[in-house]
Design a protein around this motif. Structure first.
Motif, PDB file in Angstrom:
ATOM      1  N   SER A 126     107.560 -47.547  39.723  1.00 11.33           N
ATOM      2  CA  SER A 126     108.895 -48.057  40.047  1.00 11.33           C
ATOM      3  C   SER A 126     109.494 -47.217  41.160  1.00 11.33           C
ATOM      4  O   SER A 126     109.062 -46.087  41.415  1.00 11.33           O
ATOM      5  CB  SER A 126     109.817 -48.044  38.821  1.00 11.33           C
ATOM      6  N   VAL A 127     110.485 -47.786  41.827  1.00  9.58           N
ATOM      7  CA  VAL A 127     111.133 -47.122  42.960  1.00  9.58           C
ATOM      8  C   VAL A 127     112.638 -47.109  42.741  1.00  9.58           C
ATOM      9  O   VAL A 127     113.238 -48.161  42.475  1.00  9.58           O
ATOM     10  CB  VAL A 127     110.812 -47.852  44.286  1.00  9.58           C
ATOM     11  N   ASP A 128     113.243 -45.943  42.820  1.00 12.86           N
ATOM     12  CA  ASP A 128     114.699 -45.817  42.822  1.00 12.86           C
ATOM     13  C   ASP A 128     115.162 -46.013  44.262  1.00 12.86           C
ATOM     14  O   ASP A 128     114.948 -45.151  45.125  1.00 12.86           O
ATOM     15  CB  ASP A 128     115.090 -44.432  42.306  1.00 12.86           C
ATOM     16  N   LEU A 129     115.766 -47.158  44.544  1.00 16.88           N
ATOM     17  CA  LEU A 129     116.086 -47.506  45.925  1.00 16.88           C
ATOM     18  C   LEU A 129     117.169 -46.617  46.528  1.00 16.88           C
ATOM     19  O   LEU A 129     117.240 -46.458  47.744  1.00 16.88           O
ATOM     20  CB  LEU A 129     116.500 -48.972  46.009  1.00 16.88           C
ATOM     21  N   ALA A 130     118.010 -46.035  45.698  1.00 13.81           N
ATOM     22  CA  ALA A 130     119.077 -45.178  46.217  1.00 13.81           C
ATOM     23  C   ALA A 130     118.526 -43.898  46.835  1.00 13.81           C
ATOM     24  O   ALA A 130     119.144 -43.328  47.742  1.00 13.81           O
ATOM     25  CB  ALA A 130     120.066 -44.839  45.106  1.00 13.81           C
ATOM     26  N   SER A 131     117.352 -43.470  46.375  1.00 14.41           N
ATOM     27  CA  SER A 131     116.786 -42.217  46.884  1.00 14.41           C
ATOM     28  C   SER A 131     115.422 -42.404  47.533  1.00 14.41           C
ATOM     29  O   SER A 131     114.802 -41.430  47.950  1.00 14.41           O
ATOM     30  CB  SER A 131     116.656 -41.206  45.735  1.00 14.41           C
ATOM     31  N   ALA A 135     110.789 -45.880  54.601  1.00  8.97           N
ATOM     32  CA  ALA A 135     109.571 -46.648  54.846  1.00  8.97           C
ATOM     33  C   ALA A 135     109.234 -47.533  53.651  1.00  8.97           C
ATOM     34  O   ALA A 135     108.785 -48.674  53.810  1.00  8.97           O
ATOM     35  CB  ALA A 135     108.404 -45.709  55.156  1.00  8.97           C
ATOM     36  N   ILE A 136     109.465 -47.016  52.445  1.00 11.52           N
ATOM     37  CA  ILE A 136     109.206 -47.806  51.235  1.00 11.52           C
ATOM     38  C   ILE A 136     110.194 -48.958  51.141  1.00 11.52           C
ATOM     39  O   ILE A 136     109.821 -50.095  50.823  1.00 11.52           O
ATOM     40  CB  ILE A 136     109.294 -46.905  49.983  1.00 11.52           C
ATOM     41  N   ILE A 137     111.455 -48.680  51.427  1.00 11.35           N
ATOM     42  CA  ILE A 137     112.467 -49.732  51.391  1.00 11.35           C
ATOM     43  C   ILE A 137     112.144 -50.811  52.424  1.00 11.35           C
ATOM     44  O   ILE A 137     112.261 -52.011  52.148  1.00 11.35           O
ATOM     45  CB  ILE A 137     113.868 -49.142  51.635  1.00 11.35           C
ATOM     46  N   ALA A 138     111.702 -50.389  53.606  1.00 12.92           N
ATOM     47  CA  ALA A 138     111.344 -51.351  54.652  1.00 12.92           C
ATOM     48  C   ALA A 138     110.165 -52.212  54.228  1.00 12.92           C
ATOM     49  O   ALA A 138     110.130 -53.419  54.508  1.00 12.92           O
ATOM     50  CB  ALA A 138     111.018 -50.612  55.947  1.00 12.92           C
ATOM     51  N   GLU A 139     109.207 -51.606  53.527  1.00 16.10           N
ATOM     52  CA  GLU A 139     108.048 -52.357  53.049  1.00 16.10           C
ATOM     53  C   GLU A 139     108.471 -53.409  52.032  1.00 16.10           C
ATOM     54  O   GLU A 139     108.005 -54.549  52.066  1.00 16.10           O
ATOM     55  CB  GLU A 139     107.039 -51.400  52.429  1.00 16.10           C
ATOM     56  N   ALA A 148     116.000 -54.662  48.036  1.00 16.93           N
ATOM     57  CA  ALA A 148     115.700 -53.804  49.184  1.00 16.93           C
ATOM     58  C   ALA A 148     116.453 -54.238  50.435  1.00 16.93           C
ATOM     59  O   ALA A 148     116.546 -53.473  51.400  1.00 16.93           O
ATOM     60  CB  ALA A 148     114.200 -53.800  49.461  1.00 16.93           C
ATOM     61  N   LEU A 149     117.004 -55.441  50.423  1.00  9.79           N
ATOM     62  CA  LEU A 149     117.757 -55.942  51.581  1.00  9.79           C
ATOM     63  C   LEU A 149     119.177 -55.392  51.612  1.00  9.79           C
ATOM     64  O   LEU A 149     119.832 -55.403  52.651  1.00  9.79           O
ATOM     65  CB  LEU A 149     117.800 -57.474  51.552  1.00  9.79           C
ATOM     66  N   GLY A 150     119.646 -54.930  50.478  1.00 13.58           N
ATOM     67  CA  GLY A 150     120.990 -54.368  50.377  1.00 13.58           C
ATOM     68  C   GLY A 150     121.269 -54.008  48.940  1.00 13.58           C
ATOM     69  O   GLY A 150     121.001 -54.805  48.036  1.00 13.58           O
ATOM     70  N   LEU A 151     121.755 -52.814  48.706  1.00 15.05           N
ATOM     71  CA  LEU A 151     121.957 -52.350  47.339  1.00 15.05           C
ATOM     72  C   LEU A 151     122.980 -53.218  46.611  1.00 15.05           C
ATOM     73  O   LEU A 151     124.043 -53.523  47.139  1.00 15.05           O
ATOM     74  CB  LEU A 151     122.406 -50.894  47.331  1.00 15.05           C
TER      75      LEU A 151
END
Length: 243
Positions: A126-131, A135-139, A148-151
């Motif tokens: 899993s990925v915590d998008l806030a931290s 590059a991971i968010i862009a992927e 990932a497009l916006g919190l």
């Protein structure tokens, strides 16, 4: 290990009606984006006509949807979560090795609405998008993951791993008892012993392995520990989803 019964897709509150079963195939309609980040319309998913029918004309091909969960190439799947539902997952330690079982409200033409399982996701990571690294968010954004497009909240997270959606509405994937209503479920005998979050009241657990499920909530967690019976049940459910 934990098994999470994860409510997703259209219902009377989100979307306006059940998702359809078309020619024996359950098609989970993503909920409307309602102004939230999205690059995906119902038309992009070739669901415009079905969304229009299920929403009684309120939604159509041009409307944006919250495409989540979604299947990925190579037999994989992805789920984003945030807010109170994600807090519940985090507080219960949901992560690698756990299993999401997706269910929703469905209706076949000429029949009453019912809850049924339509997909699964075995959590690999899993990925915590806030931290997370940009590059991971862009992927993830390249995959049009709405989170990932916006919190959506401070605790947005994405779970991913092996997964699939059902191509057939197998009877074994139905949760609702034959006579209904949708919230009255037939459940495996192990579930009462394991327990299910948000279902602590004893009067919800009825005779003959029936459960009066709660009306609201997205993520219901059963901590099965190392027990064999729940794993055998999960294996059978996954096999039916993939068949």
């Amino acid at each position: 290990m934990k098994i999470i019964f994860s409510r997703k897709g259209f219902d009377s509150a989100a979307g306006g009606g059940p998702s359809p079963i078309v020619e024996g195939r359950p098609i989970s309609l993503p909920i409307p984006a309602n102004g939230g980040p999205s690059r995906t319309s119902y038309g992009d998913l070739e669901l415009g006509e079905l969304a229009m029918r299920a929403s009684r004309g309120r939604l159509g091909a041009a409307d944006m949807c919250h495409h989540d969960p979604q299947s990925l190439p190579g037999g994989r799947a992805m789920l984003g979560q945030c807010g109170a539902a994600q807090t519940h997952l985090a507080n219960n330690g949901v992560g690698a090795g756990d299993l999401f079982v997706f269910f929703g409200l469905f209706r076949e033409e000429g029949h009453a609405p019912h809850h049924r399982i339509f997909g699964y996701l075995k959590v690999e990571d899993s990925v915590d998008l806030a931290s997370a690294d940009r590059a991971i968010i862009a992927e993830l954004a390249q995959l049009n993951c709405p989170h990932a497009l916006g919190l959506h909240a401070k605790n947005d997270a994405v779970y991913y791993g092996p997964g699939a959606f059902a191509a057939k509405a197998h009877e074994e994937l139905r949760l609702t008892v034959p006579e209904g209503p949708p919230s009255l479920w037939q459940v495996p005998s192990w579930l009462r012993a394991s327990g299910l979050t948000y279902h602590d009241r004893k009067d919800r657990w009825l005779r003959a392995n029936r459960l009066q499920s709660v009306a609201r909530g997205q993520e219901f967690i059963a901590d099965i520990g190392r027990r064999t019976a729940p794993r055998q049940w999960a294996d059978k459910i996954i096999a039916r989803i993939e068949s």
